[in-house]
Design an enzyme around this catalytic site. Structure first.
Site, PDB file in Angstrom:
ATOM      1  N   LYS A  19       2.409  -3.298   7.268  1.00  0.00           N
ATOM      2  CA  LYS A  19       2.594  -3.505   5.821  1.00  0.00           C
ATOM      3  C   LYS A  19       4.038  -3.165   5.420  1.00  0.00           C
ATOM      4  O   LYS A  19       4.627  -3.837   4.573  1.00  0.00           O
ATOM      5  CB  LYS A  19       1.600  -2.647   5.012  1.00  0.00           C
ATOM      6  CG  LYS A  19       0.141  -3.053   5.156  1.00  0.00           C
ATOM      7  CD  LYS A  19      -0.175  -4.447   4.637  1.00  0.00           C
ATOM      8  CE  LYS A  19      -0.090  -4.550   3.131  1.00  0.00           C
ATOM      9  NZ  LYS A  19      -0.499  -5.912   2.664  1.00  0.00           N
TER      10      LYS A  19
ATOM     11  N   TYR B 150      -1.397  -0.373  11.159  1.00  0.00           N
ATOM     12  CA  TYR B 150      -1.624  -1.069   9.883  1.00  0.00           C
ATOM     13  C   TYR B 150      -0.480  -0.809   8.909  1.00  0.00           C
ATOM     14  O   TYR B 150       0.129  -1.744   8.380  1.00  0.00           O
ATOM     15  CB  TYR B 150      -2.958  -0.605   9.260  1.00  0.00           C
ATOM     16  CG  TYR B 150      -3.068  -0.923   7.779  1.00  0.00           C
ATOM     17  CD1 TYR B 150      -3.197  -2.239   7.333  1.00  0.00           C
ATOM     18  CD2 TYR B 150      -3.031   0.101   6.816  1.00  0.00           C
ATOM     19  CE1 TYR B 150      -3.277  -2.539   5.966  1.00  0.00           C
ATOM     20  CE2 TYR B 150      -3.113  -0.190   5.458  1.00  0.00           C
ATOM     21  CZ  TYR B 150      -3.236  -1.511   5.041  1.00  0.00           C
ATOM     22  OH  TYR B 150      -3.314  -1.797   3.697  1.00  0.00           O
TER      23      TYR B 150
ATOM     24  N   THR C  64       0.828  -1.200   0.000  1.00  0.00           N
ATOM     25  CA  THR C  64       0.000   0.000   0.000  1.00  0.00           C
ATOM     26  C   THR C  64       0.869   1.260   0.000  1.00  0.00           C
ATOM     27  O   THR C  64       1.994   1.239   0.512  1.00  0.00           O
ATOM     28  CB  THR C  64      -0.900   0.006   1.263  1.00  0.00           C
ATOM     29  OG1 THR C  64      -1.439   1.305   1.460  1.00  0.00           O
ATOM     30  CG2 THR C  64      -0.132  -0.366   2.522  1.00  0.00           C
ATOM     31  N   ASP C  65       0.309   2.343  -0.527  1.00  0.00           N
ATOM     32  CA  ASP C  65       1.025   3.622  -0.483  1.00  0.00           C
ATOM     33  C   ASP C  65       1.184   4.132   0.958  1.00  0.00           C
ATOM     34  O   ASP C  65       2.000   5.005   1.235  1.00  0.00           O
ATOM     35  CB  ASP C  65       0.318   4.676  -1.359  1.00  0.00           C
ATOM     36  CG  ASP C  65      -1.121   4.963  -0.947  1.00  0.00           C
ATOM     37  OD1 ASP C  65      -1.637   4.312  -0.009  1.00  0.00           O
ATOM     38  OD2 ASP C  65      -1.749   5.843  -1.581  1.00  0.00           O
ATOM     39  N   GLU C  66       0.401   3.542   1.883  1.00  0.00           N
ATOM     40  CA  GLU C  66       0.438   4.043   3.265  1.00  0.00           C
ATOM     41  C   GLU C  66       1.782   3.777   3.938  1.00  0.00           C
ATOM     42  O   GLU C  66       2.094   4.391   4.954  1.00  0.00           O
ATOM     43  CB  GLU C  66      -0.729   3.456   4.073  1.00  0.00           C
ATOM     44  CG  GLU C  66      -2.061   3.762   3.412  1.00  0.00           C
ATOM     45  CD  GLU C  66      -3.295   3.478   4.254  1.00  0.00           C
ATOM     46  OE1 GLU C  66      -3.208   3.460   5.484  1.00  0.00           O
ATOM     47  OE2 GLU C  66      -4.369   3.292   3.643  1.00  0.00           O
TER      48      GLU C  66
HETATM   49  P1  NAD Z   1      -9.853  -7.117   2.925  1.00  0.00           P
HETATM   50  O1  NAD Z   1      -9.799  -6.835   4.376  1.00  0.00           O
HETATM   51  O2  NAD Z   1     -11.098  -6.854   2.157  1.00  0.00           O
HETATM   52  O3  NAD Z   1      -9.478  -8.652   2.666  1.00  0.00           O
HETATM   53  C1  NAD Z   1      -8.480  -9.314   3.378  1.00  0.00           C
HETATM   54  C2  NAD Z   1      -8.721 -10.830   3.235  1.00  0.00           C
HETATM   55  O4  NAD Z   1      -7.656 -11.520   3.910  1.00  0.00           O
HETATM   56  C3  NAD Z   1     -10.034 -11.304   3.871  1.00  0.00           C
HETATM   57  O5  NAD Z   1     -10.710 -12.162   2.979  1.00  0.00           O
HETATM   58  C4  NAD Z   1      -9.574 -12.066   5.112  1.00  0.00           C
HETATM   59  O6  NAD Z   1     -10.451 -13.149   5.445  1.00  0.00           O
HETATM   60  C5  NAD Z   1      -8.219 -12.580   4.666  1.00  0.00           C
HETATM   61  N1  NAD Z   1      -7.320 -12.859   5.798  1.00  0.00           N
HETATM   62  C6  NAD Z   1      -7.090 -12.100   6.891  1.00  0.00           C
HETATM   63  N2  NAD Z   1      -6.205 -12.705   7.695  1.00  0.00           N
HETATM   64  C7  NAD Z   1      -5.850 -13.865   7.093  1.00  0.00           C
HETATM   65  C8  NAD Z   1      -4.957 -14.920   7.425  1.00  0.00           C
HETATM   66  N3  NAD Z   1      -4.253 -14.902   8.560  1.00  0.00           N
HETATM   67  N4  NAD Z   1      -4.827 -15.961   6.570  1.00  0.00           N
HETATM   68  C9  NAD Z   1      -5.546 -15.994   5.415  1.00  0.00           C
HETATM   69  N5  NAD Z   1      -6.414 -15.030   5.052  1.00  0.00           N
HETATM   70  C10 NAD Z   1      -6.559 -13.977   5.889  1.00  0.00           C
HETATM   71  O7  NAD Z   1      -8.623  -6.324   2.312  1.00  0.00           O
HETATM   72  P2  NAD Z   1      -8.450  -5.668   0.849  1.00  0.00           P
HETATM   73  O8  NAD Z   1      -8.935  -4.269   0.894  1.00  0.00           O
HETATM   74  O9  NAD Z   1      -8.950  -6.597  -0.166  1.00  0.00           O
HETATM   75  O10 NAD Z   1      -6.867  -5.595   0.772  1.00  0.00           O
HETATM   76  C11 NAD Z   1      -6.123  -6.693   0.226  1.00  0.00           C
HETATM   77  C12 NAD Z   1      -4.650  -6.354   0.283  1.00  0.00           C
HETATM   78  O11 NAD Z   1      -4.396  -5.169  -0.480  1.00  0.00           O
HETATM   79  C13 NAD Z   1      -4.125  -6.075   1.678  1.00  0.00           C
HETATM   80  O12 NAD Z   1      -2.844  -6.658   1.798  1.00  0.00           O
HETATM   81  C14 NAD Z   1      -4.044  -4.554   1.759  1.00  0.00           C
HETATM   82  O13 NAD Z   1      -3.032  -4.164   2.636  1.00  0.00           O
HETATM   83  C15 NAD Z   1      -3.713  -4.206   0.320  1.00  0.00           C
HETATM   84  N6  NAD Z   1      -4.169  -2.878  -0.156  1.00  0.00           N
HETATM   85  C16 NAD Z   1      -5.461  -2.495   0.013  1.00  0.00           C
HETATM   86  C17 NAD Z   1      -5.869  -1.250  -0.494  1.00  0.00           C
HETATM   87  C18 NAD Z   1      -7.317  -0.791  -0.377  1.00  0.00           C
HETATM   88  O14 NAD Z   1      -7.626   0.333  -0.758  1.00  0.00           O
HETATM   89  N7  NAD Z   1      -8.240  -1.610   0.082  1.00  0.00           N
HETATM   90  C19 NAD Z   1      -4.959  -0.416  -1.137  1.00  0.00           C
HETATM   91  C20 NAD Z   1      -3.639  -0.858  -1.276  1.00  0.00           C
HETATM   92  C21 NAD Z   1      -3.257  -2.092  -0.790  1.00  0.00           C
HETATM   93  P1  TYD Z   2     -10.564   4.210   4.702  1.00  0.00           P
HETATM   94  O1  TYD Z   2     -11.571   3.800   3.690  1.00  0.00           O
HETATM   95  O2  TYD Z   2     -10.626   3.603   6.064  1.00  0.00           O
HETATM   96  O3  TYD Z   2      -9.131   3.951   4.016  1.00  0.00           O
HETATM   97  P2  TYD Z   2      -7.646   4.416   4.518  1.00  0.00           P
HETATM   98  O4  TYD Z   2      -7.707   4.811   5.946  1.00  0.00           O
HETATM   99  O5  TYD Z   2      -6.850   3.176   4.321  1.00  0.00           O
HETATM  100  O6  TYD Z   2      -7.251   5.531   3.605  1.00  0.00           O
HETATM  101  O7  TYD Z   2     -10.627   5.784   4.864  1.00  0.00           O
HETATM  102  C1  TYD Z   2     -10.478   6.658   3.766  1.00  0.00           C
HETATM  103  C2  TYD Z   2     -10.499   8.069   4.296  1.00  0.00           C
HETATM  104  O8  TYD Z   2     -11.810   8.349   4.802  1.00  0.00           O
HETATM  105  C3  TYD Z   2      -9.557   8.279   5.481  1.00  0.00           C
HETATM  106  O9  TYD Z   2      -8.985   9.589   5.364  1.00  0.00           O
HETATM  107  C4  TYD Z   2     -10.436   8.203   6.702  1.00  0.00           C
HETATM  108  C5  TYD Z   2     -11.781   8.713   6.195  1.00  0.00           C
HETATM  109  N1  TYD Z   2     -12.989   8.110   6.816  1.00  0.00           N
HETATM  110  C6  TYD Z   2     -14.004   8.941   7.301  1.00  0.00           C
HETATM  111  O10 TYD Z   2     -13.918  10.188   7.231  1.00  0.00           O
HETATM  112  N2  TYD Z   2     -15.113   8.364   7.846  1.00  0.00           N
HETATM  113  C7  TYD Z   2     -15.258   7.014   7.961  1.00  0.00           C
HETATM  114  O11 TYD Z   2     -16.289   6.528   8.504  1.00  0.00           O
HETATM  115  C8  TYD Z   2     -14.215   6.176   7.450  1.00  0.00           C
HETATM  116  C9  TYD Z   2     -14.315   4.679   7.539  1.00  0.00           C
HETATM  117  C10 TYD Z   2     -13.099   6.775   6.874  1.00  0.00           C
END
Ligand code: NAD
Ligand code: TYD
Length: 379
Positions: free
Chosen positions: A169, A165, A140-142
């Site tokens: 990562k 988090y 992630t960019d975070e």
């Molecule tokens: P999500 O929370 O929707 O899905 C995570 C999945 O991992 C779930 O299905 C959960 O059951 C499974 N899981 C959790 N712990 C586990 C374990 N110990 N063993 C096996 N499975 C397990 O997350 P997401 O938003 O789909 O993100 C997926 C990946 O992409 C993550 O690594 C996250 O850091 C990365 N990512 C997410 C975003 C975003 O915007 N959502 C952006 C950049 C990177």
């Molecule tokens: P989120 O979807 O949790 O992603 P991330 O924290 O990984 O960027 O949040 C996106 C942005 O929205 C973040 O700046 C926090 C804000 N946010 C709210 O303002 N209200 C909410 O209820 C949530 C879940 C997030």
């Protein structure tokens, strides 16, 4: 035929990636590993599991025996590691789980891949590797921390995570790179900005706002709503990952983002306006509303669906100000560019939620209600 091991396959991005692979690579096989935590839902993979091209295994990425068994039984060519605890707010509540899953879980997979893929040792003592294999870490960019008003994250921006988090990562990225440097393991990493699209768990901003609007509930915006995120449609992310897995250079990090920065408050206003517009153009869509007020003409009113629903709540601790990705490396090396504009993507996403309320109800039936109460105090 290539075999992919996709972990976290029942989550938001993992499931979209599985669907992408099954559609795009007809000759390939996808082994899915997921623990099915609160964030994973088997219903999301309905139609993707047939025991032949799509194989599902429930389990923990931190389970050594299971990981070895999967490598023995299926001999994956690629590991694409999505499995993670992914929600910043939950990491503030319970950091240790994030370290266990995101760092130790990743390291366990790296080790299982090492045991399975190493073919021997070269003259200098470095392992030699089965040709064509790759361990891909989805990051992630975070991990880069936060930006002020100017600038972008590049692949050489120093890692400076702030939340438990993002620190976990960053730890996973560093151990992946350590396996590259120590064992010359063929690895790659993508660091992507915020995704949105179908199957997004409704604890994250966009799906939570959609859910609350349909229920006529207040829309919680942290702080003053001016924090900025860089939004990418999930399918564009899936395509970027697959390009890197197949064609990216070994040992490299690629940033993925679509130059689509928005303030949170503007996202929330856009979602309200879009649902309102869709329900004005197609009044039939109002049937999914849980807040049901008659409009005096035999239909359901949406007069209440305005920016007045927005409620500013206490800010997230350590809330990163702004994220913004410079994706020039993946564009220059692999020709990747996003194909979905935010204007199209947000309408597609909202339409998907309006027509998949059964999915939302299913995933929100577990610990979601307690989480919501704890987090937002009944608002
Ligand atoms: P999500 O929370 O929707 O899905 C995570 C999945 O991992 C779930 O299905 C959960 O059951 C499974 N899981 C959790 N712990 C586990 C374990 N110990 N063993 C096996 N499975 C397990 O997350 P997401 O938003 O789909 O993100 C997926 C990946 O992409 C993550 O690594 C996250 O850091 C990365 N990512 C997410 C975003 C975003 O915007 N959502 C952006 C950049 C990177
Ligand atoms: P989120 O979807 O949790 O992603 P991330 O924290 O990984 O960027 O949040 C996106 C942005 O929205 C973040 O700046 C926090 C804000 N946010 C709210 O303002 N209200 C909410 O209820 C949530 C879940 C997030």
């Amino acid at each position: 035929m290539k075999t992919y091991l996709v972990t976290g396959a029942a989550g938001f991005i993992g499931s979209n990636y599985v669907k992408f692979l099954l559609r795009e690579h007809e000759a390939d096989r996808v082994v899915m590993l997921d623990l099915l935590t609160y964030a994973g839902n088997l219903g999301t993979l309905e139609g993707d599991i047939d025991g032949q091209r799509g194989i599902f295994i429930r389990g923990d990425i931190g389970d050594r025996e299971l990981a070895d068994r999967i490598f023995r039984d299926y001999a994956p060519d690629y590991v694409v590691n999505f499995a993670a605890e992914s929600h910043v707010d939950r990491s503030i509540d319970n950091p240790q789980l994030f370290l266990a899953t995101n760092i130790l879980g990743t390291q366990n997979l790296l080790d299982a891949a090492r045991r399975a893929w190493v073919t021997g040792t070269d003259a200098s003592g470095y392992p030699t590797w089965r040709p064509g294999v790759r361990f891909h870490q989805v990051s992630t960019d975070e991990v880069y921390g936060a930006l002020g008003d100017e600038g972008y994250f590049t692949e050489t921006t120093p890692l400076a995570p702030h939340s438990p988090y993002s620190a976990s990562k960053a730890g996973a990225d560093l151990i992946t790179l350590a396996y590259r440097d120590t064992y010359r393991m063929p690895v790659s990493i993508t660091r992507c900005s915020n995704n949105y699209g179908p199957y997004h768990f409704p604890e994250k901003l966009i799906p939570l706002i959609i859910k609350n609007i349909l229920e006529g509930r207040p829309l919680p915006v942290y702080g003053d709503g001016s924090n900025v995120r860089d939004w990418l449609y999930v399918e564009d992310h899936c395509r970027a990952i697959d390009l890197v897995v197949r064609k990216g250079r070994d040992g490299e990090v690629y940033n993925v983002g679509g130059h689509n920065e928005r303030r949170n408050i503007d996202i929330v206003r856009t979602v309200i306006a879009t649902i309102r517009r869709l329900m004005t153009e197609e009044p039939g869509l109002r049937s999914v509303l849980k807040r049901r007020e008659p409009d005096g003409r035999g239909g359901i009113s949406i007069d209440w669906m305005t920016d007045e629903l927005i409620t500013f709540v206490r800010d997230r601790l350590g809330h990163d100000r702004r994220y913004a990705i410079d994706p020039s490396k993946i564009h220059a090396e692999l020709g990747w560019l996003p194909t979905t504009t935010f204007e199209d993507g947000i309408v597609r996403t909202i339409r998907w939620y309006l027509t998949h309320q059964d999915w939302v109800e299913q995933v929100a039936s577990g610990d979601y209600q307690q989480y919501y109460e704890r987090m937002y105090g009944g608002r």
